[in-house]
Design a protein around this motif. Structure first.
Motif, PDB file in Angstrom:
ATOM      1  N   SER A   1       0.833  -1.210   0.000  1.00 37.91           N
ATOM      2  CA  SER A   1       0.000   0.000   0.000  1.00 37.91           C
ATOM      3  C   SER A   1       0.863   1.254   0.000  1.00 37.91           C
ATOM      4  CB  SER A   1      -0.924  -0.004   1.229  1.00 37.91           C
ATOM      5  OG  SER A   1      -1.783  -1.125   1.225  1.00 37.91           O
TER       6      SER A   1
ATOM      7  N   HIS B   1      -2.361  -5.418  -4.412  1.00 34.22           N
ATOM      8  CA  HIS B   1      -2.874  -6.384  -3.438  1.00 34.22           C
ATOM      9  C   HIS B   1      -3.258  -7.721  -4.079  1.00 34.22           C
ATOM     10  CE1 HIS B   1      -3.974  -3.239  -0.111  1.00 34.22           C
ATOM     11  NE2 HIS B   1      -2.677  -3.359  -0.335  1.00 34.22           N
ATOM     12  N   ARG B   2      -3.231  -7.795  -5.397  1.00 29.68           N
ATOM     13  CA  ARG B   2      -3.490  -9.083  -6.063  1.00 29.68           C
ATOM     14  C   ARG B   2      -2.385 -10.088  -5.753  1.00 29.68           C
ATOM     15  NH1 ARG B   2      -6.589  -7.961 -10.869  1.00 29.68           N
ATOM     16  NH2 ARG B   2      -6.145 -10.089 -11.592  1.00 29.68           N
TER      17      ARG B   2
ATOM     18  N   VAL C   1      -5.435   4.579  -5.535  1.00 29.12           N
ATOM     19  CA  VAL C   1      -6.422   3.560  -5.178  1.00 29.12           C
ATOM     20  C   VAL C   1      -6.347   2.387  -6.156  1.00 29.12           C
ATOM     21  CG1 VAL C   1      -8.872   3.083  -4.849  1.00 29.12           C
ATOM     22  CG2 VAL C   1      -7.930   5.278  -4.109  1.00 29.12           C
ATOM     23  N   GLU C   2      -6.294   2.697  -7.442  1.00 28.56           N
ATOM     24  CA  GLU C   2      -6.213   1.643  -8.451  1.00 28.56           C
ATOM     25  C   GLU C   2      -4.891   0.890  -8.359  1.00 28.56           C
ATOM     26  OE1 GLU C   2      -8.404   0.445 -10.543  1.00 28.56           O
ATOM     27  OE2 GLU C   2      -9.946   1.817  -9.800  1.00 28.56           O
TER      28      GLU C   2
ATOM     29  N   THR D   1      -2.991   0.526  -5.703  1.00 29.19           N
ATOM     30  CA  THR D   1      -2.993  -0.289  -4.487  1.00 29.19           C
ATOM     31  C   THR D   1      -3.832  -1.540  -4.672  1.00 29.19           C
ATOM     32  OG1 THR D   1      -2.715   1.689  -3.115  1.00 29.19           O
ATOM     33  CG2 THR D   1      -3.520  -0.298  -2.023  1.00 29.19           C
ATOM     34  N   ARG D   2      -5.002  -1.369  -5.283  1.00 33.74           N
ATOM     35  CA  ARG D   2      -5.880  -2.523  -5.525  1.00 33.74           C
ATOM     36  C   ARG D   2      -5.168  -3.559  -6.388  1.00 33.74           C
ATOM     37  NH1 ARG D   2     -10.207  -0.009  -7.691  1.00 33.74           N
ATOM     38  NH2 ARG D   2     -11.274   0.142  -5.692  1.00 33.74           N
TER      39      ARG D   2
END
Length: 259
Positions: A107, A164-165, A157-158, A160-161
């Protein structure tokens, strides 16, 4: 251009200085220049630019022109982050052994990458997230994942998302020594805008720029998104108590001399 000083003063100074005093003229080049009778700064300034280029290269020619008072070397463009990829990765000061620890690291790195992209007006099309144990660790584990982003973006945000995969591959109990993200297929921002139905609301609100502005004024730990803003800060961050002063790049760390 030269300042308004007396020409005779300038000539006297330049005649007294060896050509090696010029930035970029090292000992090897100094010897080559001496072979053509160029031994002082004055000699180089008054040499024929075309001949200098023939004997050496365009850089030395431009230096000679600058010494003569003719602007020939413009300011270099800051190319930091303006290549075809951007990586944010650090070795941990202490091993991270939990999924949430790696989640926090990814993050933070995604938000740092977003800040760099915004600074250089770029967006990324692909993200790779990775982690790994030490090469000397008996538990060797090097998970990684490559994600094609839904559209070119610098939104934290994108990013970080997508980072996190990697988390489904992380195992509690394994001593991870490093993690990071790699952004590739970088493009200038504003060239490829997604169609309206696919745009994220936070993309237009400039979250990355807001976070960067707050961190610049209040410190990097002042604001973060999601796990990147969990307090207290991560214990695995690099120890910097003995970091050498950055006197050439930070005003607040200039060396103070008292006589």
């Amino acid at each position: 251009m030269w300042p308004a000083t007396r020409p005779e003063w300038r000539e006297k100074l330049m005649r007294s200085l060896p050509v090696s005093e010029v930035w970029g003229i090292a000992s090897r080049l100094e010897r080559r220049l001496a072979g053509y009778g160029i031994e002082s700064v004055w000699d180089l300034a008054n040499a024929d630019p075309a001949q200098i280029r023939k004997w050496f290269n365009v850089v030395v020619m431009r230096t000679a022109l600058e010494l003569r008072g003719v602007p020939a070397i413009g300011p270099e463009e800051d190319r930091t982050g303006k290549k075809d990829q951007l990586i944010v990765s650090r070795s941990f000061s202490e091993k991270v052994t939990t999924v949430n620890g790696i989640r926090q690291a990814l993050s933070i790195y995604a938000q740092q990458a977003a800040t760099r992209l915004v600074k250089h007006q770029q967006v990324a099309k692909q993200l790779q997230a990775f982690a790994g144990t030490s090469h000397w660790n008996e538990q060797k584990h090097y998970p990684s994942v490559a994600i094609r982003l839904p559209f070119p973006t610098a939104d934290p945000v994108e990013l970080t998302r997508a980072a996190h995969r990697l988390l489904p591959q992380i195992e509690d109990g394994i001593r991870y020594a490093r993690a990071g993200i790699l952004l590739t297929d970088l493009l200038p921002a504003g060239i490829h805008l997604p169609l309206e139905p696919f745009r994220q609301p936070h993309e237009d609100r400039g979250i990355a720029q807001i976070v960067a502005d707050v961190q610049k004024k209040a410190g990097k730990d002042a604001l973060g998104l999601g796990w990147g803003g969990v307090k207290p800060g991560p214990s695995w961050q690099m120890k910097r108590e003995r970091l050498t002063l950055r006197a050439t790049t930070h005003w607040s760390e200039l060396v103070t001399v008292r006589a």
